[in-house]
Design a protein around this motif. Structure first.
Motif, PDB file in Angstrom:
ATOM      1  N   ARG A  38      -0.627 -14.585 -10.179  1.00  0.00           N
ATOM      2  CA  ARG A  38      -0.150 -13.312 -10.736  1.00  0.00           C
ATOM      3  C   ARG A  38      -0.405 -13.237 -12.235  1.00  0.00           C
ATOM      4  NH1 ARG A  38       4.586 -14.117 -13.477  1.00  0.00           N
ATOM      5  NH2 ARG A  38       5.624 -16.115 -13.067  1.00  0.00           N
ATOM      6  N   ASN A  39      -0.662 -12.029 -12.679  1.00  0.00           N
ATOM      7  CA  ASN A  39      -0.737 -11.751 -14.104  1.00  0.00           C
ATOM      8  C   ASN A  39       0.695 -11.590 -14.616  1.00  0.00           C
ATOM      9  OD1 ASN A  39      -1.072 -10.741 -16.676  1.00  0.00           O
ATOM     10  ND2 ASN A  39      -2.204  -8.912 -16.064  1.00  0.00           N
ATOM     11  N   PRO A  40       1.180 -12.471 -15.490  1.00  0.00           N
ATOM     12  CA  PRO A  40       2.581 -12.377 -15.925  1.00  0.00           C
ATOM     13  C   PRO A  40       2.883 -11.132 -16.738  1.00  0.00           C
ATOM     14  CG  PRO A  40       1.420 -14.010 -17.233  1.00  0.00           C
ATOM     15  CD  PRO A  40       0.483 -13.599 -16.131  1.00  0.00           C
ATOM     16  N   ASN A  41       1.853 -10.413 -17.164  1.00  0.00           N
ATOM     17  CA  ASN A  41       2.062  -9.229 -17.999  1.00  0.00           C
ATOM     18  C   ASN A  41       1.739  -7.916 -17.290  1.00  0.00           C
ATOM     19  OD1 ASN A  41       2.732 -10.837 -20.338  1.00  0.00           O
ATOM     20  ND2 ASN A  41       0.558 -11.325 -20.512  1.00  0.00           N
ATOM     21  N   GLY A  42       1.650  -7.958 -15.973  1.00  0.00           N
ATOM     22  CA  GLY A  42       1.328  -6.737 -15.251  1.00  0.00           C
ATOM     23  C   GLY A  42       1.416  -6.939 -13.750  1.00  0.00           C
ATOM     24  N   PRO A  43       1.090  -5.891 -12.968  1.00  0.00           N
ATOM     25  CA  PRO A  43       1.214  -5.973 -11.509  1.00  0.00           C
ATOM     26  C   PRO A  43       0.010  -6.608 -10.815  1.00  0.00           C
ATOM     27  CG  PRO A  43       0.504  -3.771 -12.130  1.00  0.00           C
ATOM     28  CD  PRO A  43       0.711  -4.538 -13.423  1.00  0.00           C
ATOM     29  N   GLU A  44      -1.021  -6.991 -11.592  1.00  0.00           N
ATOM     30  CA  GLU A  44      -2.250  -7.492 -10.983  1.00  0.00           C
ATOM     31  C   GLU A  44      -2.054  -8.889 -10.389  1.00  0.00           C
ATOM     32  OE1 GLU A  44      -3.028  -4.537 -14.055  1.00  0.00           O
ATOM     33  OE2 GLU A  44      -2.170  -6.550 -14.231  1.00  0.00           O
ATOM     34  N   ALA A  68      -6.102  -7.974  -6.686  1.00  0.00           N
ATOM     35  CA  ALA A  68      -5.148  -7.119  -5.982  1.00  0.00           C
ATOM     36  C   ALA A  68      -4.071  -6.677  -6.970  1.00  0.00           C
ATOM     37  CB  ALA A  68      -4.539  -7.884  -4.804  1.00  0.00           C
ATOM     38  N   ARG A  69      -3.085  -5.966  -6.463  1.00  0.00           N
ATOM     39  CA  ARG A  69      -1.989  -5.537  -7.332  1.00  0.00           C
ATOM     40  C   ARG A  69      -0.787  -5.164  -6.474  1.00  0.00           C
ATOM     41  NH1 ARG A  69      -3.301   0.549  -9.447  1.00  0.00           N
ATOM     42  NH2 ARG A  69      -1.078   0.452  -9.870  1.00  0.00           N
ATOM     43  N   ARG A  70       0.387  -5.377  -7.029  1.00  0.00           N
ATOM     44  CA  ARG A  70       1.598  -4.877  -6.388  1.00  0.00           C
ATOM     45  C   ARG A  70       1.750  -3.406  -6.774  1.00  0.00           C
ATOM     46  NH1 ARG A  70       3.580 -10.374  -7.359  1.00  0.00           N
ATOM     47  NH2 ARG A  70       3.844 -11.297  -5.285  1.00  0.00           N
ATOM     48  N   ILE A  71       2.067  -2.590  -5.792  1.00  0.00           N
ATOM     49  CA  ILE A  71       2.102  -1.137  -5.986  1.00  0.00           C
ATOM     50  C   ILE A  71       3.539  -0.636  -5.858  1.00  0.00           C
ATOM     51  CG2 ILE A  71       1.281   1.084  -5.120  1.00  0.00           C
ATOM     52  CD1 ILE A  71      -1.188  -0.345  -4.077  1.00  0.00           C
ATOM     53  N   ASN A  72       3.922   0.221  -6.775  1.00  0.00           N
ATOM     54  CA  ASN A  72       5.235   0.872  -6.704  1.00  0.00           C
ATOM     55  C   ASN A  72       5.252   1.793  -5.483  1.00  0.00           C
ATOM     56  OD1 ASN A  72       7.586   2.348  -7.004  1.00  0.00           O
ATOM     57  ND2 ASN A  72       7.260   2.789  -9.174  1.00  0.00           N
ATOM     58  N   PRO A  73       6.136   1.566  -4.521  1.00  0.00           N
ATOM     59  CA  PRO A  73       6.159   2.419  -3.325  1.00  0.00           C
ATOM     60  C   PRO A  73       6.323   3.904  -3.641  1.00  0.00           C
ATOM     61  CG  PRO A  73       7.492   0.460  -2.978  1.00  0.00           C
ATOM     62  CD  PRO A  73       7.120   0.468  -4.434  1.00  0.00           C
ATOM     63  N   GLN A  74       6.956   4.215  -4.766  1.00  0.00           N
ATOM     64  CA  GLN A  74       7.158   5.617  -5.117  1.00  0.00           C
ATOM     65  C   GLN A  74       5.848   6.321  -5.486  1.00  0.00           C
ATOM     66  OE1 GLN A  74      10.126   6.943  -4.506  1.00  0.00           O
ATOM     67  NE2 GLN A  74      10.660   4.859  -3.847  1.00  0.00           N
ATOM     68  N   ASP A  75       4.792   5.535  -5.699  1.00  0.00           N
ATOM     69  CA  ASP A  75       3.494   6.122  -6.014  1.00  0.00           C
ATOM     70  C   ASP A  75       2.657   6.396  -4.757  1.00  0.00           C
ATOM     71  OD1 ASP A  75       4.009   6.023  -8.715  1.00  0.00           O
ATOM     72  OD2 ASP A  75       3.102   4.044  -8.988  1.00  0.00           O
ATOM     73  N   ILE A  76       3.223   6.162  -3.588  1.00  0.00           N
ATOM     74  CA  ILE A  76       2.479   6.288  -2.335  1.00  0.00           C
ATOM     75  C   ILE A  76       3.032   7.431  -1.498  1.00  0.00           C
ATOM     76  CG2 ILE A  76       1.752   5.067  -0.232  1.00  0.00           C
ATOM     77  CD1 ILE A  76       2.284   2.447  -1.713  1.00  0.00           C
ATOM     78  N   ALA A  77       2.119   8.185  -0.876  1.00  0.00           N
ATOM     79  CA  ALA A  77       2.510   9.230   0.082  1.00  0.00           C
ATOM     80  C   ALA A  77       1.706   9.019   1.344  1.00  0.00           C
ATOM     81  CB  ALA A  77       2.244  10.615  -0.501  1.00  0.00           C
TER      82      ALA A  77
END
Length: 224
Positions: free
Chosen positions: A187-193, A210-219
């Motif tokens: 993991r990138n300690p300074n971001g979601p990557e 890859a990246r962790r994605i905020n579920p609120q950004d998904i439809a």
């Protein structure tokens, strides 16, 4: 009086020119003869999901459309139609893998329901190797043996910290006995990557950003 008539005629001519520009194939014409990209259309024959993104993603199936806000390389929305739904198992939990094509590249969303709801996206089309991380197979084995979160690899001038490594199973279309692989996550300690390193039997190491994605950004839009 003459000036007013001339101004009125010029206004009419300008309106005609603008209308013709927007009638041109592919959208309005820009200076230099370039054509602007057409505005995106809403997913055809699709309806909005329940609004509970955890439920919508977990129950998504081929034909559904997934939209991720500002996730494309140009920061536009990344939309794709699910054409594959598979599953993974590891560490006594099971999660799903939703996949489709975006601008000619295959993208993946891994949806975890336990112990917490989480979404990991593989949206970057680059396919990297261990050489890009300046590490060897022996180094990867050592990282797995130590399971030490203070360890790291370097990539693009950053230190990516070791997070986990384990054997997992992949079940294409959620069927069959599954295929085994080994996966390391940094993991990138300074971001979601994230860096996702995988080793399938008989295949070279595969590295993806890859990246962790905020579920609120998904439809999710259901296929009608």
């Amino acid at each position: 009086m003459i000036t007013a008539v001339i101004l009125a005629l010029l206004g009419v001519l300008l309106l005609i020119v603008v209308r013709q520009m927007f009638k041109a194939p592919g959208g309005p014409q820009l200076p230099g003869g370039k054509t602007a990209a057409p505005l995106p259309a809403p997913p055809p024959s699709a309806v909005a999901g329940t609004g509970d993104i955890a439920t919508d993603l977990w129950s998504a199936k081929p034909g559904d459309v997934i939209s991720i806000s500002a996730a494309a390389a140009d920061f536009s929305d990344l939309d794709f139609t699910v054409d594959r739904r598979s599953a993974y198992e590891g560490a006594n939990r099971r999660w799903i893998d939703l996949s489709g094509e975006h601008r000619g590249n295959r993208v993946y969303l891994e949806v975890y329901r336990t112990p917490d709801f989480e979404v990991m996206g593989m949206l970057d089309p680059r396919k990297l190797t261990l050489n890009d991380l300046s590490v060897s197979e022996d180094r990867m084995a050592d990282l797995d043996a130590k399971q030490d979160p203070t360890q790291y690899v370097e990539f693009e001038g950053k230190r990516w910290h070791y997070e986990s490594s384990r054997e997992i199973g992949y079940f294409e279309n959620e069927q069959g006995q599954g295929e085994g692989l080994y996966r390391w996550i940094f993991r990138n300690p300074n971001g979601p990557e994230l860096l996702c390193v995988e080793k399938w039997e008989g295949e070279p190491f595969d590295v993806r950003v890859a990246r962790r994605i905020n579920p609120q950004d998904i439809a999710v839009y259901r296929a009608a």
